[in-house]
Design a protein around this motif. Structure first.
Motif, PDB file in Angstrom:
ATOM      1  N   ASP A   1       3.715   9.173   7.088  1.00  9.87           N
ATOM      2  CA  ASP A   1       2.567   8.734   7.879  1.00  9.87           C
ATOM      3  C   ASP A   1       3.010   7.833   9.018  1.00  9.87           C
ATOM      4  O   ASP A   1       2.187   7.269   9.728  1.00  9.87           O
ATOM      5  N   GLU A   2       4.318   7.657   9.164  1.00 10.16           N
ATOM      6  CA  GLU A   2       4.868   6.848  10.239  1.00 10.16           C
ATOM      7  C   GLU A   2       6.182   7.485  10.688  1.00 10.16           C
ATOM      8  O   GLU A   2       6.956   7.968   9.858  1.00 10.16           O
ATOM      9  N   PHE A   3       6.464   7.438  11.960  1.00  2.90           N
ATOM     10  CA  PHE A   3       7.620   8.164  12.479  1.00  2.90           C
ATOM     11  C   PHE A   3       8.487   7.237  13.319  1.00  2.90           C
ATOM     12  O   PHE A   3       8.114   6.839  14.419  1.00  2.90           O
ATOM     13  N   GLY A   4       9.608   6.877  12.749  1.00  2.79           N
ATOM     14  CA  GLY A   4      10.570   6.059  13.472  1.00  2.79           C
ATOM     15  C   GLY A   4      11.715   6.922  13.980  1.00  2.79           C
ATOM     16  O   GLY A   4      11.592   8.126  14.175  1.00  2.79           O
ATOM     17  N   GLN A   5      12.872   6.291  14.164  1.00  2.00           N
ATOM     18  CA  GLN A   5      14.030   7.007  14.688  1.00  2.00           C
ATOM     19  C   GLN A   5      14.663   7.907  13.629  1.00  2.00           C
ATOM     20  O   GLN A   5      15.221   8.947  13.946  1.00  2.00           O
ATOM     21  N   SER A   6      14.561   7.510  12.352  1.00  2.00           N
ATOM     22  CA  SER A   6      15.169   8.295  11.273  1.00  2.00           C
ATOM     23  C   SER A   6      14.230   9.394  10.808  1.00  2.00           C
ATOM     24  O   SER A   6      13.003   9.257  10.856  1.00  2.00           O
ATOM     25  N   LYS A   7      14.822  10.505  10.352  1.00  3.86           N
ATOM     26  CA  LYS A   7      14.069  11.639   9.834  1.00  3.86           C
ATOM     27  C   LYS A   7      14.609  12.013   8.461  1.00  3.86           C
ATOM     28  O   LYS A   7      15.712  11.642   8.075  1.00  3.86           O
TER      29      LYS A   7
ATOM     30  N   ILE B   1      12.377  20.542  -1.545  1.00  4.50           N
ATOM     31  CA  ILE B   1      11.869  19.417  -0.758  1.00  4.50           C
ATOM     32  C   ILE B   1      10.870  19.930   0.267  1.00  4.50           C
ATOM     33  O   ILE B   1      11.193  20.807   1.068  1.00  4.50           O
ATOM     34  N   ILE B   2       9.668  19.404   0.247  1.00  6.14           N
ATOM     35  CA  ILE B   2       8.654  19.749   1.246  1.00  6.14           C
ATOM     36  C   ILE B   2       8.351  18.491   2.043  1.00  6.14           C
ATOM     37  O   ILE B   2       7.888  17.477   1.487  1.00  6.14           O
ATOM     38  N   ASN B   3       8.640  18.538   3.339  1.00  4.15           N
ATOM     39  CA  ASN B   3       8.410  17.383   4.202  1.00  4.15           C
ATOM     40  C   ASN B   3       7.133  17.608   5.013  1.00  4.15           C
ATOM     41  O   ASN B   3       7.018  18.566   5.766  1.00  4.15           O
ATOM     42  N   ILE B   4       6.154  16.704   4.845  1.00  7.63           N
ATOM     43  CA  ILE B   4       4.873  16.815   5.551  1.00  7.63           C
ATOM     44  C   ILE B   4       4.741  15.633   6.502  1.00  7.63           C
ATOM     45  O   ILE B   4       4.689  14.477   6.069  1.00  7.63           O
ATOM     46  N   GLU B   5       4.708  15.929   7.792  1.00  5.65           N
ATOM     47  CA  GLU B   5       4.528  14.888   8.801  1.00  5.65           C
ATOM     48  C   GLU B   5       3.053  14.838   9.206  1.00  5.65           C
ATOM     49  O   GLU B   5       2.494  15.831   9.674  1.00  5.65           O
ATOM     50  N   ASN B   6       2.460  13.688   9.002  1.00  3.83           N
ATOM     51  CA  ASN B   6       1.036  13.532   9.283  1.00  3.83           C
ATOM     52  C   ASN B   6       0.836  13.283  10.780  1.00  3.83           C
ATOM     53  O   ASN B   6       0.414  12.211  11.225  1.00  3.83           O
ATOM     54  N   THR B   7       1.137  14.295  11.574  1.00  6.84           N
ATOM     55  CA  THR B   7       1.073  14.164  13.032  1.00  6.84           C
ATOM     56  C   THR B   7      -0.351  14.020  13.542  1.00  6.84           C
ATOM     57  O   THR B   7      -0.593  13.425  14.590  1.00  6.84           O
ATOM     58  N   SER B   8      -1.299  14.540  12.806  1.00  6.06           N
ATOM     59  CA  SER B   8      -2.705  14.459  13.241  1.00  6.06           C
ATOM     60  C   SER B   8      -3.347  13.132  12.867  1.00  6.06           C
ATOM     61  O   SER B   8      -4.527  12.917  13.134  1.00  6.06           O
TER      62      SER B   8
ATOM     63  N   GLU C   1      -4.218  12.132  10.060  1.00  4.19           N
ATOM     64  CA  GLU C   1      -5.287  12.378   9.094  1.00  4.19           C
ATOM     65  C   GLU C   1      -5.239  11.306   8.012  1.00  4.19           C
ATOM     66  O   GLU C   1      -4.169  10.876   7.584  1.00  4.19           O
ATOM     67  N   GLU C   2      -6.410  10.897   7.580  1.00  6.20           N
ATOM     68  CA  GLU C   2      -6.482   9.871   6.553  1.00  6.20           C
ATOM     69  C   GLU C   2      -5.955  10.409   5.224  1.00  6.20           C
ATOM     70  O   GLU C   2      -6.340  11.483   4.764  1.00  6.20           O
ATOM     71  N   ILE C   3      -5.047   9.654   4.619  1.00  4.31           N
ATOM     72  CA  ILE C   3      -4.510  10.042   3.312  1.00  4.31           C
ATOM     73  C   ILE C   3      -5.475   9.527   2.247  1.00  4.31           C
ATOM     74  O   ILE C   3      -5.486   8.346   1.910  1.00  4.31           O
ATOM     75  N   ASN C   4      -6.285  10.422   1.723  1.00  6.67           N
ATOM     76  CA  ASN C   4      -7.284  10.041   0.743  1.00  6.67           C
ATOM     77  C   ASN C   4      -7.186  10.950  -0.482  1.00  6.67           C
ATOM     78  O   ASN C   4      -6.247  11.736  -0.622  1.00  6.67           O
TER      79      ASN C   4
ATOM     80  N   ASN D   1       2.272   4.041   6.807  1.00  5.61           N
ATOM     81  CA  ASN D   1       2.315   3.377   8.109  1.00  5.61           C
ATOM     82  C   ASN D   1       2.199   1.874   7.919  1.00  5.61           C
ATOM     83  O   ASN D   1       1.263   1.382   7.290  1.00  5.61           O
ATOM     84  N   GLY D   2       3.165   1.124   8.463  1.00  7.03           N
ATOM     85  CA  GLY D   2       3.218  -0.314   8.232  1.00  7.03           C
ATOM     86  C   GLY D   2       2.035  -1.084   8.771  1.00  7.03           C
ATOM     87  O   GLY D   2       1.753  -2.191   8.306  1.00  7.03           O
ATOM     88  N   MET D   3       1.313  -0.524   9.739  1.00  4.81           N
ATOM     89  CA  MET D   3       0.176  -1.217  10.329  1.00  4.81           C
ATOM     90  C   MET D   3      -1.146  -0.877   9.639  1.00  4.81           C
ATOM     91  O   MET D   3      -2.188  -1.386  10.026  1.00  4.81           O
ATOM     92  N   LYS D   4      -1.085  -0.017   8.623  1.00  4.54           N
ATOM     93  CA  LYS D   4      -2.289   0.342   7.885  1.00  4.54           C
ATOM     94  C   LYS D   4      -2.384  -0.490   6.613  1.00  4.54           C
ATOM     95  O   LYS D   4      -1.395  -1.019   6.115  1.00  4.54           O
ATOM     96  N   ASN D   5      -3.586  -0.570   6.084  1.00  2.00           N
ATOM     97  CA  ASN D   5      -3.814  -1.320   4.855  1.00  2.00           C
ATOM     98  C   ASN D   5      -3.266  -0.541   3.666  1.00  2.00           C
ATOM     99  O   ASN D   5      -3.821   0.490   3.274  1.00  2.00           O
ATOM    100  N   SER D   6      -2.180  -1.019   3.096  1.00  2.00           N
ATOM    101  CA  SER D   6      -1.541  -0.306   1.984  1.00  2.00           C
ATOM    102  C   SER D   6      -2.409  -0.288   0.739  1.00  2.00           C
ATOM    103  O   SER D   6      -2.235   0.574  -0.130  1.00  2.00           O
TER     104      SER D   6
END
Length: 536
Positions: free
Chosen positions: A39-45, A59-66, A68-71, A92-97
C-alpha cells in the motif's frame, strides 16, 4: 487452517519492503502461497527472483496503485482468489494503522485468518524528527507492534541508540526489539540479518539493589525487636512510631491514588474531549460550582485528586474548574463528611461550615488561578512523563471504539503509569510527614494561644505537618478542642485536605514551579481570610 497475517508498519523508506524480501527468503516459508499487498511504494521493490521463481513457493505481489481502501471486502476477495497461507500487508506509513489491525478483529475475518505478527520498522536516523513532528502516528505504530526493528543503527551514536530504545520501551515494553545488521555481502540476504537487541541489565540491577536494601532494613528491624533493647529502647521506640505512621499513611493513601489514577485513565482514553467539555458550562463561575460539587460523586481523598485533575487539564477542562475540583473533592467526599458527623456528634454546624467553607475557598482559588494563568494553559510540569502521552489512544483524531480490548488494555497501562508517577511523590511526602508526626503529634502539650489569629495559624500549620487523610482527620481534629476553639480547629479541617506535606510535594512534582507557588500562596491567603471571619 487460518491464513497468517503479517502487518508491516513504518514510514516511507524505513525498510519495510527489504524486510518482506528477507522474510520471503526465509526457508521457514517454503511450500507456502504468499500474497504481498503493498500500500506504499518506496525505492525498494519485491525482488523479481522471488516471484514465481521458486517451485516450492508461490508469491503473489499486489500493488495497490489505485489507492483502494484495504478493508474486509478487499481481504475476503484475496482469500477467495488465492487461498494464501500467508499475507504480508505493507501499510502506508501516513495512514491509520489501527483501521487495518482492528479489521481483523471482525468475526467473519477471525474465522478465516489471524494476525501472526505486527512489525514496525524504524529508521533510527530519522526517529527524533518523526517523534517531534508525527508523534501520534509513530507512537501508535510502536504501541500496536509485537516486533520492532531498528534500521541504520550504524549512523547514530550509542547515546542516541539507547535513548531511542528507552522511548520505545516507554510506549511498548513488551515488544520484541531487533536491530538490522546488514551483511558485508550486500547482494545476499542472510537469515541472521535481524538480530535481537540484548536488554540492558542496569534496571534489573537497580531493582535488585532496592529489594536487597528493603530486605536488609526489615531484617535489621526484626533483629532489633527480638534482642535486648535496654540500651537503645528510646531510639527503637521512635523508629517503631515512625514506621507505624509511615505505613498507616501509605495504607490510607495508596488506594485513593489508585482510584484517582484509574479515573484519570478513563477520562483520558474513554471520554472524547468535546464530550467531556460539554459537562462544564461556558460560564467559568458555574463550571467551578459544578466542579466543587463533583467530589460528591468521586469518593477520593486529597491524595487521589491530582491524577484526576491532570486528566481534566489534558482534556482542556478550564483551569478554574480543575483546581476547584482538586481542592474541594477531599472535603465534600461523602466518606469525609460522614467521618466528620461521627467525630463531632451534636455539632452539626462544624460539618456544615467545613463543607461550605471548603467549597467557597476552592471556588475562589480556582477563579484566581484561572485569571492568573489564562494566557498560559500549559501548567503541567514539562518533566512529567504523563504529560506527553505516547500510547496513541489519547489522541481524539483516532477512533478505537471497534477494539474494546485494546482500549481496556490502554486504561490499565495508563493507570499504572499515573499511579507510579504520582506514587513516588506520595512516598516522599509520607516519609517527611512521618518524621514531623514523630516530632509533633496530637498528644503533644501545645500551649494555649490567645486571640483569634495565632490559634488559627497554629492549626493550619499542624494540618500541614501531620498530613492526615481527609477521610479520618476529623477524629484527630476533635482532640484539639481542649486547647483550641472550634473556629481554630476549622483551619485543621478545611486547609489540611487542600494543602499538606504530601500534597505540596505532589503539586511541585506535577505542576510547573511558578504555578505551584502561586497556587499554594493563594490557598493559604484565601483560606485564612475566610476562616478568620467564621464565628462558631
Amino acid at each position: 487452517m487460518k491464513t497468517k497475517i503479517e502487518i508491516i508498519l513504518g514510514f516511507l523508506q524505513s525498510g519495510k519492503t527489504n524486510f518482506i524480501n528477507s522474510m520471503i527468503k526465509n526457508c521457514d516459508l517454503q511450500n507456502e502461497t504468499i500474497v504481498v499487498i503493498q500500500d506504499e511504494f518506496g525505492q525498494s521493490k519485491i525482488k523479481n527472483e522471488f516471484i514465481n521463481s521458486n517451485e516450492n513457493m508461490n508469491i503473489i505481489n499486489i500493488e495497490n496503485t489505485s489507492n483502494e481502501e484495504i478493508n474486509e471486502k478487499y481481504i475476503n476477495k484475496i482469500l477467495e482468489i488465492y487461498s494464501p497461507h500467508r499475507i504480508f500487508i505493507e501499510v502506508n506509513g501516513m495512514k491509520n494503522s489501527n483501521s487495518i489491525i482492528n479489521m481483523f478483529n471482525n468475526k467473519n475475518l477471525r474465522k478465516l485468518c489471524r494476525i501472526d505478527d505486527i512489525v514496525t520498522l524504524i529508521d533510527t536516523k530519522k526517529f527524533f524528527i518523526y517523534f517531534r513532528n508525527m508523534k501520534s502516528m509513530l507512537s501508535t505504530q510502536i504501541y500496536n507492534s509485537k516486533t520492532i526493528i531498528l534500521n541504520n543503527i550504524n549512523n547514530i551514536n550509542k547515546k542516541d541508540f539507547l535513548n531511542i530504545q528507552n522511548q520505545i520501551k516507554r510506549i511498548n515494553e513488551t515488544a520484541n526489539l531487533l536491530e538490522h545488521a546488514p551483511s558485508l555481502n550486500i547482494k545476499e540476504i542472510h537469515q541472521d540479518e535481524y538480530r535481537e537487541i540484548s536488554s540492558h541489565s542496569f534496571s534489573a540491577i537497580k531493582t535488585m539493589f532496592y529489594m536487597s536494601l528493603l530486605i536488609l532494613s526489615f531484617t535489621c528491624f526484626a533483629a532489633l525487636s527480638i534482642t535486648d533493647s535496654s540500651g537503645y529502647s528510646f531510639y527503637l521506640d521512635k523508629f517503631k512510631n515512625f514506621y507505624t505512621v509511615f505505613i498507616s499513611i501509605l495504607i490510607q493513601g495508596i488506594p485513593f491514588i489508585l482510584v484517582g489514577s484509574f479515573v484519570s485513565a478513563i477520562i483520558q482514553i474513554c471520554i472524547p474531549k468535546d464530550t467531556f467539555i460539554k459537562f462544564f458550562p461556558r460560564n467559568i463561575f458555574l463550571s467551578c460550582v459544578i466542579a466543587a460539587l463533583a467530589g460528591l460523586l468521586f469518593p477520593i481523598c486529597d491524595c487521589g485528586t491530582i491524577p484526576v485533575v491532570k486528566g481534566l487539564i489534558k482534556k482542556k477542562v478550564p483551569i478554574a474548574a480543575s483546581i476547584t475540583f482538586m481542592l474541594s473533592a477531599p472535603i465534600v467526599n461523602p466518606i469525609a463528611i460522614i467521618s466528620t458527623v461521627y467525630a463531632f456528634q451534636g455539632m452539626k454546624a462544624v460539618v456544615i461550615y467545613r463543607v461550605v467553607a471548603g467549597i467557597i475557598i476552592s471556588i475562589l482559588v480556582g477563579l484566581i488561578m484561572h485569571f492568573l494563568t489564562r494566557k498560559d494553559d500549559d501548567i503541567l510540569s514539562i518533566n512529567n512523563n504523563a504529560l506527553s502521552c505516547e500510547c496513541g489512544f489519547c489522541n481524539d483524531d483516532y477512533d478505537y471504539s471497534r477494539n474494546k480490548f485494546e482500549k481496556i488494555r490502554a486504561v490499565f497501562i495508563h493507570t499504572g503509569d499515573e499511579f507510579f508517577n504520582i506514587g513516588k511523590f506520595m512516598i516522599i511526602g509520607t516519609f517527611l510527614s512521618s518524621i514531623f508526626q514523630n516530632i509533633v503529634s496530637a498528644g503533644t502539650n501545645i500551649p494555649i494561644l490567645s486571640g483569634n489569629i495565632p490559634p488559627l495559624i497554629a492549626m493550619i500549620l499542624l494540618s500541614f505537618v501531620l498530613s492526615v487523610c481527609s477521610t479520618s482527620d476529623a477524629f484527630i481534629a476533635k482532640g484539639f478542642l481542649k486547647q483550641f476553639s472550634v473556629n481554630s480547629v476549622m483551619g485543621f479541617l478545611v486547609v489540611g485536605p487542600m494543602l499538606d506535606i504530601k500534597n505540596t510535594i505532589m503539586i511541585f512534582g506535577n505542576f510547573k514551579r511558578k504555578f505551584a507557588i502561586k497556587l499554594i500562596f493563594f490557598i493559604v491567603v484565601v483560606s485564612f481570610s475566610i476562616l478568620i471571619n467564621l464565628r462558631l
